[in-house]
Design an enzyme around this catalytic site. Structure first.
Site, mmCIF file in Angstrom:
data_model
loop_
_atom_site.group_PDB
_atom_site.id
_atom_site.type_symbol
_atom_site.label_atom_id
_atom_site.label_comp_id
_atom_site.label_asym_id
_atom_site.label_seq_id
_atom_site.Cartn_x
_atom_site.Cartn_y
_atom_site.Cartn_z
ATOM 1 N N VAL A 104 0.815 -1.220 0.000
ATOM 2 C CA VAL A 104 0.000 0.000 0.000
ATOM 3 C C VAL A 104 0.848 1.271 0.000
ATOM 4 O O VAL A 104 0.378 2.344 -0.395
ATOM 5 C CB VAL A 104 -1.016 0.044 1.178
ATOM 6 C CG1 VAL A 104 -2.043 -1.070 1.064
ATOM 7 C CG2 VAL A 104 -0.310 0.036 2.532
ATOM 8 N N TYR B 132 3.511 5.965 15.137
ATOM 9 C CA TYR B 132 2.219 5.289 14.935
ATOM 10 C C TYR B 132 1.053 6.208 15.325
ATOM 11 O O TYR B 132 0.066 6.324 14.595
ATOM 12 C CB TYR B 132 2.230 4.018 15.779
ATOM 13 C CG TYR B 132 1.013 3.136 15.647
ATOM 14 C CD1 TYR B 132 0.922 2.207 14.613
ATOM 15 C CD2 TYR B 132 -0.032 3.210 16.565
ATOM 16 C CE1 TYR B 132 -0.179 1.377 14.502
ATOM 17 C CE2 TYR B 132 -1.139 2.384 16.454
ATOM 18 C CZ TYR B 132 -1.207 1.469 15.429
ATOM 19 O OH TYR B 132 -2.306 0.650 15.325
ATOM 20 N N ALA B 133 1.175 6.878 16.480
ATOM 21 C CA ALA B 133 0.095 7.771 16.928
ATOM 22 C C ALA B 133 -0.102 8.906 15.926
ATOM 23 O O ALA B 133 -1.237 9.289 15.612
ATOM 24 C CB ALA B 133 0.405 8.322 18.317
ATOM 25 N N ALA B 134 1.031 9.425 15.388
ATOM 26 C CA ALA B 134 0.927 10.496 14.382
ATOM 27 C C ALA B 134 0.186 9.991 13.154
ATOM 28 O O ALA B 134 -0.701 10.666 12.613
ATOM 29 C CB ALA B 134 2.326 10.985 14.006
ATOM 30 N N SER B 135 0.530 8.772 12.718
ATOM 31 C CA SER B 135 -0.109 8.231 11.506
ATOM 32 C C SER B 135 -1.597 7.990 11.729
ATOM 33 O O SER B 135 -2.413 8.220 10.839
ATOM 34 C CB SER B 135 0.580 6.933 11.067
ATOM 35 O OG SER B 135 0.295 5.861 11.959
ATOM 36 N N LYS B 136 -1.957 7.543 12.931
ATOM 37 C CA LYS B 136 -3.364 7.204 13.185
ATOM 38 C C LYS B 136 -4.199 8.462 13.446
ATOM 39 O O LYS B 136 -5.401 8.479 13.175
ATOM 40 C CB LYS B 136 -3.456 6.215 14.348
ATOM 41 C CG LYS B 136 -2.838 4.848 14.036
ATOM 42 C CD LYS B 136 -3.504 4.188 12.839
ATOM 43 C CE LYS B 136 -3.025 2.763 12.588
ATOM 44 N NZ LYS B 136 -3.714 2.132 11.456
#
Ligand code: CAA
Ligand code: NAI
Length: 246
Positions: free
Chosen positions: A63, A154-158
């Site tokens: 992806v 990860y938190a930034a991406s989510k």
């Protein structure tokens, strides 16, 4: 649930929450594209689904790579002729404390969890606009809503998934496309199995239901948002987290 014969692309379909979603969507009569990087698990799930008489096809995709996503969408159209539902479920972690996180760990997570969602959505939307119909569901996380120790990337991406979901809801609502996100809590998959046991226990203890989610709990939320039962739910982030914070 009214998704009979609908064509659904599920990314990250080969394992964990994605594979539970494949099962649920197939049970409800959808034609399912298992879009995943992991060829061996993807092929074996495709075989299992076909043996059960379901209409499911595995298409390998990264992806994070736009050419790979475009090829996956083309193959889907060759196979099924249209696309009604996109579940942006593929995701990875590369956890580290802020002071120890490498630039590579930061970029890898953003490339899959943020750019991957952008790539897949941008690739399918023209086909949905042409049909004046579509359901786009992207996977955020409680980490994206509340933050989490060791998960800067990860938190930034989510959190970005939430921002994109609300933006696309505003852009695409008038085209007949529903756009929503699911923010799962800690769910019993390989992703959580990699965490230190002590921290898994700590997380379980702060969940009001006092258990981790099962992949099927999250798959059922995808199913609701992909169905016409949720037609007036739009730009929403559905937390499916057992009451981790209220
Ligand atoms: N909550 C509270 N405290 C935490 C914590 C957490 N989630 N994670 C780590 N800590 C604490 C540790 O207990 C430790 O405390 P002390 O110094 O008092 O002992 C301190 O932070 C440093 O931790 P480590 O000694 O483990 O440091 P490390 O550099 O070896 O490892 C780490 C850091 C990689 C972040 C590791 O602690 C870890 O893997 N933590 C879990 C991170 C996490 O919760 N990931 C979720 C994965 S599942 C997922 O992402 C799905 C989803 O959407 C929710
Ligand atoms: P998992 O690790 O079990 O499965 C993830 C799947 O994504 C794997 O099949 C993997 O091959 C695939 N994938 C990874 N990178 C890819 C890429 N570049 N292209 C295509 N496929 C790729 O993870 P899990 O737990 O099933 O997670 C699914 C989604 O739910 C992820 O977006 C995750 O961030 C999110 N989530 C998970 C939670 C949990 O506690 N397990 C909690 C909140 C959100």
């Amino acid at each position: 649930m009214g998704i009979q014969n609908k064509v659904a692309i599920i990314t990250g379909a080969a394992n964990g929450i994605g594979s539970a979603a494949v099962q649920r969507f197939a049970e409800e009569g959808a034609k399912v594209v298992l879009a995943d990087f992991d060829q061996s698990a993807g092929k074996s799930l495709e075989k299992e689904m076909r043996e059960k008489g379901y209409n499911a096809v595995f298409i390998q995709v990264d992806v994070a790579n736009r050419e790979s996503v475009d090829a996956m969408v083309e193959q889907t159209l060759e196979q099924f002729g249209e696309i009604h539902i996109l579940i942006n479920n593929a995701g990875i972690t590369r956890d580290a404390m802020l002071t120890k996180m490498t630039a590579e760990e930061f970029s890898q997570v953003l490339d899959v969890n943020l750019k991957g969602v952008f790539n897949c959505t941008q690739a399918v939307v023209p086909h949905m606009v042409a049909n004046q119909y579509g359901k786009i569901i992207s996977t955020s996380s409680v980490s994206g809503v509340y933050g989490n120790v060791g998960q800067t990337n990860y938190a930034a991406s989510k959190a970005a998934v939430v921002g994109m979901t609300k933006t696309w809801a505003k852009e695409l609502g008038r085209k007949g496309i529903n756009v929503n996100a699911v923010a799962p809590g800690f769910t019993a998959t390989k992703m959580v199995a990699k965490m230190p046991d002590k921290i898994i226990e700590q997380m379980r203890s702060v969940v009001a239901l006092q258990r981790l989610a099962e992949p099927r709990d999250i798959a059922n939320a995808y199913l609701f948002l992909a169905s016409d039962e949720s037609s007036y739910v739009h730009g929403h982030v559905l937390q499916v987290d057992g009451g981790i914070m209220m």
